[in-house]
Design a protein around this motif. Structure first.
Motif, short mmCIF file in Angstrom:
data_model
loop_
_atom_site.label_atom_id
_atom_site.label_comp_id
_atom_site.label_asym_id
_atom_site.label_seq_id
_atom_site.Cartn_x
_atom_site.Cartn_y
_atom_site.Cartn_z
N SER A 79 0.80 -1.21 0.00
CA SER A 79 0.00 0.00 0.00
C SER A 79 0.84 1.27 0.00
N ASP A 80 2.03 1.17 0.52
CA ASP A 80 2.79 2.41 0.63
C ASP A 80 3.75 2.64 -0.55
N ARG A 81 3.66 1.85 -1.60
CA ARG A 81 4.49 2.15 -2.77
C ARG A 81 3.67 2.04 -4.07
N ALA A 82 4.31 2.56 -5.13
CA ALA A 82 3.60 2.59 -6.42
C ALA A 82 3.39 1.16 -6.89
N THR A 83 2.23 0.93 -7.38
CA THR A 83 1.90 -0.43 -7.79
C THR A 83 1.54 -0.46 -9.27
N THR A 84 1.72 -1.60 -9.87
CA THR A 84 1.31 -1.78 -11.26
C THR A 84 0.58 -3.11 -11.40
N GLY A 85 -0.25 -3.16 -12.43
CA GLY A 85 -0.88 -4.42 -12.78
C GLY A 85 -1.77 -4.97 -11.69
N MET A 86 -1.56 -6.27 -11.44
CA MET A 86 -2.41 -6.97 -10.48
C MET A 86 -2.32 -6.38 -9.09
N LEU A 121 -12.20 -0.33 -12.02
CA LEU A 121 -11.56 0.97 -12.26
C LEU A 121 -10.06 0.82 -12.34
N ALA A 122 -9.51 0.07 -11.39
CA ALA A 122 -8.06 -0.13 -11.38
C ALA A 122 -7.61 -0.87 -12.64
N LEU A 123 -8.41 -1.87 -13.04
CA LEU A 123 -8.08 -2.64 -14.24
C LEU A 123 -8.09 -1.74 -15.48
N THR A 124 -9.12 -0.95 -15.58
CA THR A 124 -9.23 -0.06 -16.73
C THR A 124 -8.05 0.88 -16.80
N ARG A 125 -7.70 1.41 -15.61
CA ARG A 125 -6.58 2.36 -15.58
C ARG A 125 -5.28 1.68 -16.03
N GLU A 126 -5.11 0.48 -15.55
CA GLU A 126 -3.89 -0.27 -15.91
C GLU A 126 -3.85 -0.53 -17.41
N MET A 127 -5.00 -0.96 -17.95
CA MET A 127 -5.03 -1.28 -19.38
C MET A 127 -4.82 -0.04 -20.23
N GLU A 128 -5.39 1.04 -19.74
CA GLU A 128 -5.21 2.30 -20.48
C GLU A 128 -3.73 2.64 -20.58
N ARG A 129 -3.04 2.43 -19.46
CA ARG A 129 -1.63 2.74 -19.44
C ARG A 129 -0.86 1.79 -20.37
N LEU A 130 -1.33 0.53 -20.38
CA LEU A 130 -0.64 -0.45 -21.23
C LEU A 130 -0.86 -0.17 -22.72
N SER A 204 -2.02 -7.69 -29.24
CA SER A 204 -2.36 -9.04 -28.78
C SER A 204 -1.72 -9.32 -27.42
N ASP A 205 -0.48 -8.80 -27.21
CA ASP A 205 0.16 -8.94 -25.89
C ASP A 205 -0.66 -8.25 -24.82
N ALA A 206 -1.12 -7.03 -25.15
CA ALA A 206 -1.91 -6.28 -24.18
C ALA A 206 -3.19 -7.02 -23.85
N GLY A 207 -3.76 -7.63 -24.92
CA GLY A 207 -4.98 -8.41 -24.69
C GLY A 207 -4.73 -9.56 -23.73
N LYS A 208 -3.59 -10.24 -23.89
CA LYS A 208 -3.26 -11.36 -23.00
C LYS A 208 -3.11 -10.88 -21.56
N ARG A 212 -5.32 -11.85 -18.20
CA ARG A 212 -4.76 -12.32 -16.92
C ARG A 212 -5.23 -11.47 -15.75
N MET A 213 -5.23 -10.15 -15.96
CA MET A 213 -5.63 -9.28 -14.85
C MET A 213 -7.11 -9.41 -14.56
N GLU A 214 -7.91 -9.58 -15.60
CA GLU A 214 -9.34 -9.77 -15.38
C GLU A 214 -9.60 -11.08 -14.63
N GLY A 215 -8.86 -12.08 -15.01
CA GLY A 215 -8.99 -13.36 -14.32
C GLY A 215 -8.64 -13.22 -12.83
N PHE A 216 -7.55 -12.47 -12.57
CA PHE A 216 -7.18 -12.26 -11.17
C PHE A 216 -8.26 -11.48 -10.42
#
Lengths: 236, 386
Positions: A79-86, A121-130, A204-208, A212-216
């Motif tokens: 929680s106290d550091r920058a996070t990415t992805g899952m 929301l977090a997922l969308t933000r991550e995907m947008e960045r990707l 296609s990589d981004a889709g994969k 994965r993140m949606e599954g998580f």
């Protein structure tokens, strides 16, 4: 037919001279395409590196997450550091969970919805960045050849005007102008081909990664839902 | 992103650098062989013979007899030394001068008084054997003087019949006998022409003549031709040891001689040839009009053509007209309709077009007079720029 030397000594046919002898429209097109190519490759390099990092971070997080470690501990660690992805999805969901229980939310019924929303929301933000800037690759991939073709057409046009002016149809008169003009198409293709390939690969990589993140997120949502139900049962 | 951009820029710079070095000017192709202009020649040009000499040896290119003088007539058609372009065949002795027909002296009012010797001498003169002189429809009194192989243009002499010609009988015979061998040799004549000066002699001669002197002498009226004849005559007379008292007869001969055309027949045209003679025909027959020449003719005729009202829109109206053109480019005779369109005014309009163009002056390509001599043109409103 008058005989003209095939390659006059004054006419240089190296790439640089071809560029330098071209008209300003063709030059502009070439310069624009060159910048597009530079930017395309910058995006490609950036994305490849970013996706590589993302995949490794996903792997690490999944390893940690399924290691049996307590979720509370994991949250505290992340929680106290920058996070990415899952991890950012996890943190978003945990934050919402914490808020709901620490601040004494009375109804656990809305909690599930709120957590799902936070995770979406977090997922969308991550995907947008990707997936950000992948659109530029698509644009260059489809428009690059056309831009180059435009430069070629303009170049050939001026070349033919010059031929008409010189009143000679000798190939030696025609050839340099057309070679110049074709350089624009070559640069357009040079920019467009990697862009198209990279766009297809990266999307296609981004889709994969998104899958994965949606599954998580679904999995974590199921875990939290089970916990909420347990807590409701304890209270009840 | 910064790392990506830097990488990309570096990558591009490296690529461009390599490109500039590696893909610099490509090796120029080996110089292509010079392109040759090709024109398609109808086979008739080769298969049909060219103008040349019919008796010379066969060579690759036919050529007529060579000439010596420089070209004086532009675009001449017929080979020869002439200064005018004529159709006549080349004659070896041809003088490079135009044939001047000696103008007959105007009929002079002759004094009627005749010496009576004429009556006495006439019967003697008439039975004289004179070959090859029938050409001149001259009066009988003059005949004895005529036997002259040189004369090529027999002229009806407008001299009055009553001209007194006092002649001793034996003399004309002697004269013909003496003159004949010499006159047939043109070289002797020309040499004599060059050598012979005086007109004054002939003027002086008739002083003792019994002939009426009131008659004007044609010798003075004539130009330089008078002495030529005299030159050949003189030695002949001397050989016959003619007495000087015959000057009256001589003067008559002089007069007649001056009336005759002494020019050599000059055949051939004015075109000069420098090639050695080679086998060939009299005319060029292998030539054809090129398409552009046909087009030019069609244009000319089309401009002259006024299609009669009512025939403009006629589909398939077509008339074929044949006409002959002389070497000077003028129409000869009336154009002939080969195939009628079925519409008489239409046919006539085509004929009129040819005649109108002829009046305006047809422009024909130079050097092709042989093929221009007969032209067949199809008049079709859709094809002649109407």
């Amino acid at each position: 037919m008058e005989s003209t030397a095939l390659a006059e000594p004054g006419v240089q046919l190296s790439i640089w001279h071809l560029f330098w002898q071209a008209g300003w429209v063709v030059k502009l097109v070439m310069i624009g395409l060159l910048f597009a190519s530079v930017w395309t490759w910058a995006i490609i390099v950036d994305k490849v590196v970013a996706y590589q990092r993302m995949r490794s971070s996903l792997n690490r997080f999944e390893q940690v997450f399924w290691s049996g470690q307590s979720l509370e501990e994991l949250y505290r660690g992340l929680s106290d550091r920058a996070t990415t992805g899952m991890s950012s999805i996890f943190v978003a969901a945990m934050r919402e969970w914490k808020k709901s229980f620490e601040k004494g939310a009375k109804s656990p019924l809305g909690l599930q919805t709120r957590i799902d929303k936070a995770m979406d929301l977090a997922l969308t933000r991550e995907m947008e960045r990707l997936e950000g800037r992948l659109g530029f690759l698509a644009t260059i991939g489809s428009a690059g050849p056309f831009i180059g073709l435009f430069g070629t057409v303009v170049g050939i046009m001026t070349s033919f005007q010059a031929i008409a002016g010189s009143k000679s149809t000798s190939l030696a008169v025609v050839a340099p102008g057309i070679a110049e003009a074709l350089l624009a198409t070559a640069i357009g293709l040079l920019a467009a081909i990697p862009a198209v390939i990279a766009y297809n690969k990266l999307s296609s990589d981004a889709g994969k990664i998104a899958v994965r993140m949606e599954g998580f997120a679904d999995e974590f949502s199921a875990i939290l839902s089970r916990q909420i139900d347990e807590k409701v049962a304890q209270k009840g | 992103m910064k790392a990506g951009l830097t990488t990309s820029v570096v990558l591009h710079a490296a690529l461009l650098g390599i490109g500039l070095v590696t893909f610099s000017a490509p090796d120029p192709l080996p110089p292509a062989p010079e392109s040759l202009p090709v024109s398609i020649i109808p086979v008739e040009d080769v298969a049909q013979h060219d103008q040349g000499d019919e008796k010379a040896a066969l060579k690759e290119r036919a050529a007529p007899l060579p000439t010596e003088r420089p070209d004086v007539v532009a675009d001449a058609q017929k080979v020869g030394e002439n200064s005018v372009d004529t159709e006549a065949p080349v004659t070896p002795e041809a003088k490079p001068r135009p044939v001047e027909t000696a103008a007959a002296p105007p009929p002079q009012p002759k004094p009627v008084e005749k010496p009576k010797e004429q009556e006495a001498l006439k019967p003697v003169a008439e039975p004289e054997p004179v070959p090859a002189t029938e050409a001149a429809p001259t009066p009988a009194a003059k005949q004895p003087v005529k036997p002259d192989p040189v004369k090529e243009e027999p002229k009806p002499q407008p001299q009055p019949v009553k001209q007194p010609e006092p002649k001793p009988a034996p003399e004309p015979e002697q004269q013909t006998a003496a003159i004949d061998p010499e006159m047939t040799k043109p070289d002797a004549i020309s040499e004599a022409i060059d050598a012979q000066p005086p007109v004054e002699e002939s003027v002086a001669l008739p002083t003792s003549a019994p002939a009426p002197e009131s008659r004007p002498r044609p010798a003075e009226a004539q130009t330089a031709k008078a002495p030529q004849r005299k030159a050949s005559e003189k030695p002949a007379k001397e050989a016959a040891s003619k007495p000087k008292s015959d000057s009256s007869e001589e003067s008559v001969e002089d007069k007649i001689a001056t009336l005759l055309n002494k020019e050599k027949p000059s055949g051939g045209g004015a075109k000069r040839s420098t090639d050695a003679a080679a086998l060939g025909g009299k005319k060029k027959t292998g030539e054809k009009l090129t398409n552009s020449e046909m087009g030019a003719l069609s244009d000319q005729l089309g401009r002259c053509w006024a299609i009669p009202a009512g025939a403009e829109g006629g589909e398939g109206m077509r008339v074929s007209v044949r006409f002959n053109v002389s070497a000077s480019g003028k129409l000869e005779g009336r154009p002939e309709i080969l195939s009628s369109s079925g519409n008489r005014p239409f046919d006539e309009s085509a004929v009129r077009a040819v005649q109108k163009c002829d009046r305006d002056g047809l422009v024909l390509p130079a050097g092709k007079a042989d093929i221009w001599s007969e032209v067949i043109v199809n008049f079709d409103p859709t094809e002649m720029g109407m």
